[in-house]
Design a protein around this motif. Structure first.
Motif, PDB file in Angstrom:
ATOM      1  N   GLN A 132       0.822  -1.206   0.000  1.00 33.85           N
ATOM      2  CA  GLN A 132       0.000   0.000   0.000  1.00 33.85           C
ATOM      3  C   GLN A 132       0.858   1.259   0.000  1.00 33.85           C
ATOM      4  O   GLN A 132       1.849   1.352   0.730  1.00 33.85           O
ATOM      5  N   SER A 133       0.475   2.222  -0.815  1.00 32.95           N
ATOM      6  CA  SER A 133       1.100   3.545  -0.773  1.00 32.95           C
ATOM      7  C   SER A 133       0.534   4.259   0.444  1.00 32.95           C
ATOM      8  O   SER A 133      -0.646   4.603   0.485  1.00 32.95           O
ATOM      9  N   GLY A 134       1.384   4.468   1.444  1.00 32.27           N
ATOM     10  CA  GLY A 134       0.872   4.894   2.745  1.00 32.27           C
ATOM     11  C   GLY A 134       1.141   6.337   3.088  1.00 32.27           C
ATOM     12  O   GLY A 134       1.785   7.080   2.354  1.00 32.27           O
ATOM     13  N   THR A 135       0.676   6.738   4.243  1.00 36.37           N
ATOM     14  CA  THR A 135       0.814   8.060   4.848  1.00 36.37           C
ATOM     15  C   THR A 135       0.605   9.153   3.808  1.00 36.37           C
ATOM     16  O   THR A 135      -0.383   9.164   3.102  1.00 36.37           O
ATOM     17  N   TRP A 136       1.564  10.107   3.692  1.00 35.14           N
ATOM     18  CA  TRP A 136       1.342  11.259   2.819  1.00 35.14           C
ATOM     19  C   TRP A 136       1.349  10.878   1.349  1.00 35.14           C
ATOM     20  O   TRP A 136       0.627  11.481   0.541  1.00 35.14           O
ATOM     21  N   ALA A 137       2.129   9.874   0.970  1.00 28.84           N
ATOM     22  CA  ALA A 137       2.141   9.438  -0.431  1.00 28.84           C
ATOM     23  C   ALA A 137       0.776   8.872  -0.822  1.00 28.84           C
ATOM     24  O   ALA A 137       0.275   9.114  -1.931  1.00 28.84           O
ATOM     25  N   GLY A 138       0.167   8.120   0.099  1.00 30.96           N
ATOM     26  CA  GLY A 138      -1.184   7.627  -0.167  1.00 30.96           C
ATOM     27  C   GLY A 138      -2.177   8.759  -0.304  1.00 30.96           C
ATOM     28  O   GLY A 138      -3.087   8.713  -1.149  1.00 30.96           O
ATOM     29  N   SER A 139      -2.003   9.811   0.509  1.00 27.30           N
ATOM     30  CA  SER A 139      -2.902  10.968   0.418  1.00 27.30           C
ATOM     31  C   SER A 139      -2.826  11.621  -0.950  1.00 27.30           C
ATOM     32  O   SER A 139      -3.850  12.031  -1.523  1.00 27.30           O
ATOM     33  N   LEU A 140      -1.616  11.746  -1.500  1.00 28.60           N
ATOM     34  CA  LEU A 140      -1.456  12.390  -2.804  1.00 28.60           C
ATOM     35  C   LEU A 140      -2.169  11.609  -3.903  1.00 28.60           C
ATOM     36  O   LEU A 140      -2.761  12.195  -4.818  1.00 28.60           O
TER      37      LEU A 140
ATOM     38  N   PHE B 125      -2.291  14.813   4.756  1.00 33.71           N
ATOM     39  CA  PHE B 125      -3.260  13.920   5.405  1.00 33.71           C
ATOM     40  C   PHE B 125      -4.628  14.603   5.470  1.00 33.71           C
ATOM     41  O   PHE B 125      -5.650  14.062   5.035  1.00 33.71           O
ATOM     42  N   THR B 126      -4.617  15.789   6.082  1.00 33.21           N
ATOM     43  CA  THR B 126      -5.882  16.447   6.400  1.00 33.21           C
ATOM     44  C   THR B 126      -6.544  17.039   5.159  1.00 33.21           C
ATOM     45  O   THR B 126      -7.770  17.170   5.110  1.00 33.21           O
ATOM     46  N   LEU B 127      -5.746  17.394   4.150  1.00 29.26           N
ATOM     47  CA  LEU B 127      -6.327  17.908   2.913  1.00 29.26           C
ATOM     48  C   LEU B 127      -7.151  16.828   2.222  1.00 29.26           C
ATOM     49  O   LEU B 127      -8.290  17.080   1.783  1.00 29.26           O
ATOM     50  N   ALA B 128      -6.598  15.625   2.102  1.00 30.36           N
ATOM     51  CA  ALA B 128      -7.353  14.534   1.485  1.00 30.36           C
ATOM     52  C   ALA B 128      -8.611  14.224   2.296  1.00 30.36           C
ATOM     53  O   ALA B 128      -9.673  13.923   1.734  1.00 30.36           O
ATOM     54  N   LEU B 129      -8.509  14.311   3.632  1.00 29.40           N
ATOM     55  CA  LEU B 129      -9.645  13.977   4.488  1.00 29.40           C
ATOM     56  C   LEU B 129     -10.752  15.027   4.418  1.00 29.40           C
ATOM     57  O   LEU B 129     -11.926  14.688   4.266  1.00 29.40           O
TER      58      LEU B 129
ATOM     59  N   GLY C  38      -6.224  16.933  13.137  1.00 30.67           N
ATOM     60  CA  GLY C  38      -4.889  17.002  12.560  1.00 30.67           C
ATOM     61  C   GLY C  38      -4.449  18.429  12.280  1.00 30.67           C
ATOM     62  O   GLY C  38      -3.301  18.802  12.549  1.00 30.67           O
ATOM     63  N   PHE C  39      -5.365  19.233  11.727  1.00 24.61           N
ATOM     64  CA  PHE C  39      -5.013  20.628  11.489  1.00 24.61           C
ATOM     65  C   PHE C  39      -4.748  21.345  12.808  1.00 24.61           C
ATOM     66  O   PHE C  39      -3.761  22.083  12.941  1.00 24.61           O
ATOM     67  N   ASP C  40      -5.634  21.171  13.769  1.00 27.40           N
ATOM     68  CA  ASP C  40      -5.483  21.859  15.055  1.00 27.40           C
ATOM     69  C   ASP C  40      -4.131  21.537  15.695  1.00 27.40           C
ATOM     70  O   ASP C  40      -3.459  22.426  16.234  1.00 27.40           O
ATOM     71  N   TYR C  41      -3.744  20.281  15.618  1.00 25.27           N
ATOM     72  CA  TYR C  41      -2.475  19.870  16.215  1.00 25.27           C
ATOM     73  C   TYR C  41      -1.288  20.455  15.448  1.00 25.27           C
ATOM     74  O   TYR C  41      -0.343  20.993  16.050  1.00 25.27           O
ATOM     75  N   ALA C  42      -1.324  20.375  14.130  1.00 23.17           N
ATOM     76  CA  ALA C  42      -0.220  20.899  13.325  1.00 23.17           C
ATOM     77  C   ALA C  42      -0.052  22.400  13.547  1.00 23.17           C
ATOM     78  O   ALA C  42       1.078  22.899  13.667  1.00 23.17           O
ATOM     79  N   PHE C  43      -1.165  23.122  13.625  1.00 20.78           N
ATOM     80  CA  PHE C  43      -1.072  24.564  13.843  1.00 20.78           C
ATOM     81  C   PHE C  43      -0.574  24.857  15.259  1.00 20.78           C
ATOM     82  O   PHE C  43       0.278  25.730  15.460  1.00 20.78           O
ATOM     83  N   ARG C  44      -1.080  24.104  16.218  1.00 19.27           N
ATOM     84  CA  ARG C  44      -0.722  24.357  17.621  1.00 19.27           C
ATOM     85  C   ARG C  44       0.772  24.140  17.860  1.00 19.27           C
ATOM     86  O   ARG C  44       1.427  24.937  18.523  1.00 19.27           O
ATOM     87  N   ARG C  45       1.305  23.067  17.296  1.00 20.63           N
ATOM     88  CA  ARG C  45       2.719  22.789  17.529  1.00 20.63           C
ATOM     89  C   ARG C  45       3.622  23.525  16.540  1.00 20.63           C
ATOM     90  O   ARG C  45       4.771  23.823  16.844  1.00 20.63           O
ATOM     91  N   GLY C  46       3.095  23.824  15.341  1.00 21.48           N
ATOM     92  CA  GLY C  46       3.954  24.323  14.278  1.00 21.48           C
ATOM     93  C   GLY C  46       4.048  25.825  14.157  1.00 21.48           C
ATOM     94  O   GLY C  46       5.083  26.356  13.722  1.00 21.48           O
TER      95      GLY C  46
ATOM     96  N   LEU D  78      -1.527  23.485   4.748  1.00 20.41           N
ATOM     97  CA  LEU D  78      -2.389  23.645   5.919  1.00 20.41           C
ATOM     98  C   LEU D  78      -3.311  24.849   5.769  1.00 20.41           C
ATOM     99  O   LEU D  78      -4.432  24.846   6.294  1.00 20.41           O
ATOM    100  N   GLY D  79      -2.872  25.872   5.047  1.00 20.03           N
ATOM    101  CA  GLY D  79      -3.766  26.994   4.766  1.00 20.03           C
ATOM    102  C   GLY D  79      -4.971  26.574   3.949  1.00 20.03           C
ATOM    103  O   GLY D  79      -6.101  27.018   4.213  1.00 20.03           O
ATOM    104  N   LYS D  80      -4.756  25.721   2.956  1.00 20.38           N
ATOM    105  CA  LYS D  80      -5.882  25.187   2.186  1.00 20.38           C
ATOM    106  C   LYS D  80      -6.835  24.402   3.084  1.00 20.38           C
ATOM    107  O   LYS D  80      -8.063  24.514   2.965  1.00 20.38           O
ATOM    108  N   VAL D  81      -6.260  23.605   3.969  1.00 21.84           N
ATOM    109  CA  VAL D  81      -7.089  22.817   4.884  1.00 21.84           C
ATOM    110  C   VAL D  81      -7.950  23.733   5.743  1.00 21.84           C
ATOM    111  O   VAL D  81      -9.151  23.484   5.942  1.00 21.84           O
ATOM    112  N   ALA D  82      -7.365  24.818   6.242  1.00 21.67           N
ATOM    113  CA  ALA D  82      -8.121  25.747   7.081  1.00 21.67           C
ATOM    114  C   ALA D  82      -9.300  26.335   6.312  1.00 21.67           C
ATOM    115  O   ALA D  82     -10.398  26.483   6.851  1.00 21.67           O
ATOM    116  N   CYS D  83      -9.074  26.674   5.047  1.00 22.42           N
ATOM    117  CA  CYS D  83     -10.178  27.189   4.213  1.00 22.42           C
ATOM    118  C   CYS D  83     -11.302  26.171   4.097  1.00 22.42           C
ATOM    119  O   CYS D  83     -12.491  26.505   4.244  1.00 22.42           O
TER     120      CYS D  83
END
Length: 525
Positions: free
Chosen positions: A70-78, A133-137, A156-164, A201-206
Motif C-alpha cells: 500500500q502507498s501509505g501516509t502522505w504518499a497515499g494521500s497524494l 493527510f488532512t487535505l485529502a480527508l 490534525g489541522f489543530d495539532y499541526a497549527f498548535r505545535r507548528g 495547511l492553509g488550504k485545509v483551514a479554508c
C-alpha cells in the motif's frame, strides 16, 4: 561549390506562403485534434488499472507496479487527491464510493491515534505531511459527507497549527519539520518554515471553514496567508519561494507544487472572502509558473527524488481558470500540456510520469505518485473551451431583476431568497458540470448547494440550500433561451426555478411548471 536554380518571384512567394501555412498548422491543430473529451476518463481509468488494489475489504493505491504494498501516509494521500479530482470533474456516484473506500482504508492503515498518542499523528514531525493527510480527508468529507473524515481532519489541522506556528523566529509561520523532531534527525537538521507546510495547511483551514463555518478556521487561514504573503511570496514576479531559515535567510528555490498549492490557497480565500488581493496573487503565481517553471510551456521534471510534481498546479490553475472563465488566456497552454502527457504515455499501461515532455520509461519500480500529476492535469483540462455557464455568477431573475441570495446563512435547509443585485458573497454561485451534463450550483463561501427537497414535483415548493451531495435533487439542467437568458430546471423534479411575481427583497425562490414567462428566465452575471 553547390549551385541551385534561381526561383521566380511568384514561386518564391508560394513557397513562403506554404511554409507559413505549415507553421500555423503545426501550432494550432494539435490542440484541436489531440485531446479528446474521453481522455480525462481514460487516464484516470488507466491509473486505477495500474495501481488500484482491492483486497479483503481494503481499497488502496499500491506503491508501484512491481509490488502490492500500500502507498501509505502522505504518499497515499497524494494518490487519493488524484481520485478526488476525477470525482470533482464528473460527480459520478462510483467515484464517490471509491473515495469513501480509499479514505476508510487509509485511516485504517494510518490511524490518527496510537495506543500512547495524545495528539493525532504525533509520530510524524513533518507538518506538511499532516497538511496532505488532512487535505485529502477534509476534501473527502466535502465530497462524500462522511463525518468520519471531518473529525480527524480537524484534529490534525489543530495539532499541526498548535505545535507548528511559531513567532519566535520570522514573526510567525509554520515549521516544515517541528524543531524537536529536527533535533533528533541524524545528523540534526536546522528547522525551516516552508511553503509546503504553510500553504497545504492553509488550504485545509479554508476547507474546514467551508465545512464547519467555525470562524476560527477562516482566521487561521488568513493568518497563515498573511505570513506567506509577507515572507515567501514575491509580489513583483509571482514566485513562491521555498522557505525561510531561522536567521531570516530566504530559500529562493522553486517547485511547481509550491506554486500550485499557493494558487489554490489564494483562490479559495478569494471565493470565501471576495478580497481582490487573493485573486491578484493567484494570477501572478499562475503566470510565473507558466512562464518560468516550464520548458517550451510544458511542465516536466523526472528527478528520482520527486514524488508528484504538477498535481497541485493542476488544481490551482484548473480552479482559477474555470471559475473566472479565463479560457481565452490559458486553454491552449493547458491543452498543450495535456497533449504532451498523452503523447508520452507508457504504451502498455497508458500512464505518464512527471517528465511530460519525454517518453515514460518501462520501469515497474517507479512509485505511483510519479504518475498522478498527469491524471490531475487531465481532470482540469477540457478538450473544448467551455461555454459561459461555467464559473462564478450572480443568478438574476429577468422579471424582477433580483438575484438568488442565501441571506448570509450557512444553515442546511435555509430557504433561498431574492434580493437586489449587490455583488455580495451571498449572491455568488459557482456553477460546475457533471458527466451527465447537469450542473451544480454551489455558494463557495458556505459550501452549500441549491436543492429541491427530495426532488419534490410540487409546484410552488421553496428552493433551499444543503451540504453538497451532487444527487439528483441538487443537479440542475441549464438551457439557453433567446436574449442571453437561461431556463434552470431541477433534474429530479423537472420543475424550473421561478422568481414568482414578487419584486421585493426577501421574496422566496420557488419551482414551478415551465411556462416560458420572464419570472422563469434567469441571467448569469
Amino acid at each position: 561549390m553547390h549551385s541551385h536554380k534561381p526561383q521566380s518571384v511568384t514561386q518564391g512567394f508560394k513557397d513562403i506562403l506554404l511554409r507559413l501555412l505549415l507553421v500555423v498548422s503545426l501550432t494550432q491543430l494539435p490542440s484541436a485534434l489531440a485531446l479528446s473529451p474521453n481522455d480525462a476518463e481514460a487516464v484516470y481509468k488507466d491509473f486505477n488499472e495500474a495501481f488500484l488494489i482491492r483486497s479483503d475489504g481494503d481499497v488502496f493505491y499500491k506503491d508501484a507496479l512491481n509490488t502490492d504494498k500500500q502507498s501509505g501516509t502522505w504518499a497515499g494521500s497524494l494518490n487519493i487527491l488524484g481520485a478526488q479530482d476525477a470525482y470533482e470533474r464528473t460527480g459520478d456516484p462510483d467515484k464517490k464510493t471509491l473515495i469513501n473506500e480509499l479514505l476508510t482504508t487509509w485511516l485504517k492503515a494510518t490511524p490518527p491515534y496510537g495506543n500512547d498518542d495524545s495528539d493525532p499523528w504525533e509520530w510524524d514531525g513533518w507538518n506538511d505531511d499532516l497538511g496532505w493527510f488532512t487535505l485529502a480527508l477534509v476534501r473527502g468529507h466535502q465530497m462524500t459527507g462522511n463525518a468520519d473524515f471531518l473529525a480527524p481532519a480537524k484534529a490534525g489541522f489543530d495539532y499541526a497549527f498548535r505545535r507548528g506556528w511559531d513567532t519566535k523566529y520570522n514573526d510567525g509561520g509554520i515549521w516544515e519539520e517541528n524543531p524537536e523532531y529536527a533535533a533528533r534527525e541524524k545528523p540534526p537538521k536546522e528547522p525551516t518554515k516552508e511553503a509546503l507546510s504553510n500553504d497545504s495547511l492553509g488550504k485545509v483551514a479554508c476547507m474546514l471553514y467551508q465545512s464547519t463555518h467555525d470562524g476560527q478556521y477562516l482566521d487561521r487561514a488568513t493568518q497563515i496567508y498573511a505570513w506567506v504573503s509577507k515572507n515567501l511570496f514575491n509580489h513583483e514576479t509571482g514566485q513562491v519561494n521555498a522557505g525561510i531559515h531561522m536567521d531570516g535567510k530566504l530559500n529562493t528555490g522553486t517547485a511547481v507544487y509550491n506554486q500550485g498549492t499557493f494558487i489554490d490557497y489564494a483562490h479559495l480565500l478569494y471565493t470565501i472572502t471576495g478580497k481582490q488581493e487573493y485573486h491578484d496573487d493567484a494570477k501572478k503565481a499562475l503566470d510565473f509558473g507558466r512562464a518560468s517553471l516550464t520548458a517550451n510551456g510544458i511542465f516536466s521534471r523526472s528527478d528520482d527524488y520527486l514524488n508528484t510534481w504538477a498535481d497541485e498546479f493542476a488544481r490551482g490553475a484548473g480552479h482559477f481558470v474555470r471559475d473566472h472563465r479565463l479560457w481565452a488566456d490559458y486553454h491552449d497552454w493547458m491543452v498543450a500540456n495535456a497533449d504532451a502527457i498523452l503523447e508520452n504515455r507508457r504504451a502498455d499501461r497508458g500512464i505518464t510520469w512527471n517528465g511530460w515532455d519525454k517518453p515514460t520509461p518501462k520501469d515497474d519500480s517507479l512509485i505511483s505518485n510519479k504518475f498522478v500529476s498527469a491524471v490531475a492535469w487531465l481532470q482540469f483540462t477540457p478538450a473544448a473551451v467551455p461555454g459561459e455557464v461555467q464559473g462564478l455568477h450572480a443568478i438574476v431573475n429577468q422579471q424582477s431583476g433580483l438575484a438568488i441570495d442565501h441571506a448570509g446563512s450557512a444553515e442546511d435547509g435555509k430557504l433561498m431568497e431574492l434580493a437586489g443585485v449587490n455583488g455580495s458573497l451571498n449572491q455568488r454561485w459557482l456553477l460546475t458540470q457533471n458527466s451527465d451534463s447537469s450542473w451544480n450550483i454551489v455558494n463557495p463561501a458556505t459550501g452549500k448547494a441549491l436543492f429541491c427537497l427530495d426532488g419534490s414535483k410540487e409546484d410552488g415548493i421553496e428552493i433551499a440550500q444543503w451540504a453538497g451531495t451532487r444527487n439528483g435533487d441538487q443537479r440542475w439542467v441549464i438551457e439557453a433561451q433567446n436574449g442571453g437568458m437561461y431556463k434552470i430546471s431541477n433534474q429530479a423534479s423537472g420543475k424550473v426555478l421561478d422568481g414568482g411575481k414578487g419584486v421585493e427583497n426577501g421574496t422566496l425562490l420557488v419551482q414551478s411548471e415551465w411556462t416560458g414567462g420572464e419570472e422563469q428566465m434567469w441571467v448569469l452575471q
